[in-house]
Write an enzyme that holds these catalytic residues in place. Structure first.
Site, mmCIF file in Angstrom:
data_model
loop_
_atom_site.group_PDB
_atom_site.id
_atom_site.type_symbol
_atom_site.label_atom_id
_atom_site.label_comp_id
_atom_site.label_asym_id
_atom_site.label_seq_id
_atom_site.Cartn_x
_atom_site.Cartn_y
_atom_site.Cartn_z
ATOM 1 N N ASN A 1 38.969 44.622 31.528
ATOM 2 C CA ASN A 1 40.268 43.961 31.576
ATOM 3 C C ASN A 1 40.181 42.571 30.960
ATOM 4 O O ASN A 1 41.185 41.961 30.651
ATOM 5 C CB ASN A 1 40.759 43.832 33.032
ATOM 6 C CG ASN A 1 39.766 43.109 33.913
ATOM 7 O OD1 ASN A 1 38.624 43.537 34.047
ATOM 8 N ND2 ASN A 1 40.183 42.007 34.509
ATOM 9 N N CYS B 1 42.454 37.836 38.344
ATOM 10 C CA CYS B 1 42.033 38.033 39.728
ATOM 11 C C CYS B 1 41.062 36.964 40.181
ATOM 12 O O CYS B 1 40.902 36.720 41.357
ATOM 13 C CB CYS B 1 41.388 39.404 39.876
ATOM 14 S SG CYS B 1 42.412 40.673 39.169
#
Ligand code: PMP
Length: 410
Positions: A169, A343
Site C-alpha cells: 500500500n 495507518c
C-alpha cells in the site's frame, strides 16, 4: 443531497472539484461510489432485518446476505462458503494469521511474515511471539520484493504459515504471490496474503492462485469502509477470534453489517465490469506524473519496483526534503498526497518498508506518495506539477542538507 424526497449521492469527482482539491491519496481512503450508496440505501430502512431472525423480515436479510456473499466470492474466483465477512482487513488478518497459527499449533510453531507487511500483520507477528511462536521476518530487496528462493530457505519442518501481502500500500511493489503460492501448494504450509492494496488494480483470482487465506476490504473497491472479508480456502482451519452468536459459520460472531455487505457486493460488481478500462486510464495518469516528476525536478528517485508495481502508485524520494513538509505545503496548494502509510502517519518513525528496502532514515523521511483512482483525471497531474517543483525548491532552500550541484560563485 436530497431531490424531491429522493436521496441522491453526491458525485465525489464533482465534490472535490468544487472544493478545489486534487485528491491523490486513494490508497488511504476511497470515496464510496454513488452507485454503491444507492444499492445500500434500502438496507438501512425497509430491508433492515437481521439474517439470524426466523421471520420474513429476517428472510429478506438472509437472502440479501447470501446473494452478496456469492457476488463478492465471484469477484475473487471463490466459492461463497469461502468468504467470511469481517469489519475490515485488520480483522480479516487477525482471523487469518492469529486464527490459523493458534488453530494449527500442533503442526508447528514457526511463522514467516514479510518485512513489507502492513502494520496490522506486522503487529500480529509480535502477538504470535508473545504466544510462544517463532516468527521469522522475510527480508525484501531494494525494490521491496521478497525473493522466493530466500523465502524457501527460511522454511523449516515447524513452519505452518507464511504471510506475504499481494502488493504494498506504500511503495506499490507487487509481490510474487502466485509463485510462492505454487511453491507452498501441497506442503501443508498455508499462505496468507493481505490483498487490500491490489484489489481493483490487479486481478485476484483464488481459482488460479492457490493461496490459503486472503484479507480483503470493501473500500478498496469503492465500497463502504468498516467492512471486509477473509477468504478461507476450503479445508483450511482457523480459530475464530470473535466469540458470540456464531454468525459467519462460527468464524466471526456478531450481527452482520448487511448494508455494508450489500455495498461490498455492489462495489465488486461495478469493479468487475469496469476494471480493465479503469486501470489503463489510471495507469496513464500515474505514468505521466512519474515522467514529469523525474524529468522536471532534480535529485528525486522513484521508490519501489519500476515494473512490478501497482498501476496507480507513484512513490518518490526527494533528497534533503521532509515528507511531512511536502505534504503540508501541497495541502496549502489544494493537493492531497501522503508520506506513505496513512495507518502509521501519526508516528514520527520513518516507513518500516523503506528502511527494510535499505534506505537510511534521512532518505526514508523524504518520501511522498501519490495514488490515483476512479475520479482522478489527467489534469490532476498538471495541477500537481504547477505546485510541486516550487514546493521542493522552497523546502530545499531552507534545508541545510541540500547541496546544489550549481558551480560555486568565482
Ligand atoms: N492492509 C493494507 C495493505 C491496508 O492498506 C490497510 C488499510 N487500508 C489495511 C490492511 C487495514 O485495513 P482496515 O482499515 O480495513 O482494517
Amino acid at each position: 443531497m436530497t431531490d424531491g424526497g429522493n436521496v441522491k449521492a453526491t458525485d465525489p469527482g464533482e465534490a472535490l472539484r468544487s472544493a478545489g482539491v486534487v485528491y491523490a491519496d486513494y490508497q488511504s481512503a476511497k470515496p464510496v461510489d454513488p452507485r454503491v450508496v444507492e444499492a445500500m440505501l434500502p438496507y438501512f430502512t425497509e430491508k433492515f432485518g437481521n439474517a439470524a431472525s426466523l421471520h420474513g423480515v429476517g428472510d429478506v436479510a438472509t437472502q440479501a446476505l447470501e446473494e452478496a456473499r456469492a457476488r463478492v466470492a465471484a469477484f475473487f474466483g471463490a466459492d461463497p462458503r469461502e468468504i467470511v465477512f469481517t469489519s475490515g482487513a485488520t480483522e480479516a488478518s487477525n482471523l487469518a494469521v492469529a486464527g490459523y497459527a493458534l488453530r494449527n499449533r500442533r503442526k508447528g510453531d514457526h511463522v514467516i511474515i514479510s518485512e513489507a507487511e502492513h502494520i496490522s500483520v506486522l503487529t500480529l507477528g509480535k502477538y504470535l511471539e508473545k504466544q510462544g511462536f517463532r516468527v521469522t521476518r522475510a527480508p525484501i530487496d531494494l525494490y521491496g520484493r521478497v525473493n522466493p528462493k530466500k523465502l524457501r530457505a527460511r522454511i523449516t519442518d515447524e513452519t505452518i504459515l507464511v504471510s506475504l501481502q499481494w502488493a504494498s500500500n506504500e511503495i506499490g511493489t507487487v509481490q510474487p504471490v502466485a509463485e510462492i503460492a505454487e511453491m507452498l501448494d501441497g506442503t501443508g504450509i498455508a499462505l496468507h496474503s493481505d490483498a487490500v492494496a491490489a484489489e481493483g488494480l490487479l486481478p485476484i483470482d483464488t481459482s488460479a492462485v492457490p493461496v490459503s487465506l486472503l484479507s480483503l476490504s470493501s473500500n478498496d473497491l469503492y465500497g463502504p469502509r468498516g467492512i471486509g472479508a477473509l477468504y478461507v480456502r476450503k479445508g483450511v482451519q482457523v480459530a475464530p477470534q470473535l466469540l458470540g452468536g456464531g454468525q459467519e459459520r462460527g468464524l466471526r460472531s456478531g450481527s452482520e453489517d448487511l448494508a455494508g455487505i450489500v455495498g461490498f457486493a455492489a462495489a465488486a460488481d461495478i469493479m468487475a465490469a469496469e476494471m480493465p478500462a479503469e486501470v489503463e486510464r489510471i495507469r496513464a495518469i500515474r505514468d505521466r506524473l512519474v515522467e514529469r516528476v523525474l524529468s522536471e525536478i532534480p535529485d528525486v528517485h522513484l521508490n519501489g519496483h519500476p515494473e512490478q508495481r501497482l498501476p496507480n502508485n507513484a512513490h518518490f524520494r526527494f533528497e534533503a526534503v521532509e515528507g511531512e513538509a511536502m505534504v503540508l505545503s501541497l495541502r496549502d496548494a489544494g493537493i492531497a498526497a501522503s508520506t506513505g502509510s496513512a495507518c502509521s502517519s501519526k508516528t514520527l518513525e520513518p516507513s518500516h518498508t523503506l528502511i527494510s528496502c535499505g534506505l537510511l532514515h534521512e532518505e526514508a523521511h523524504g518520501s511522498l506518495e501519490f495514488t490515483f483512482g476512479r475520479w482522478s483525471r489527467m489534469e490532476d497531474v498538471d495541477r500537481i506539477m504547477e505546485a510541486l517543483p516550487g514546493v521542493i525548491r522552497r523546502l530545499r532552500s531552507l534545508s541545510p542538507l541540500y547541496k546544489t550541484s550549481a558551480p560555486a560563485e568565482p
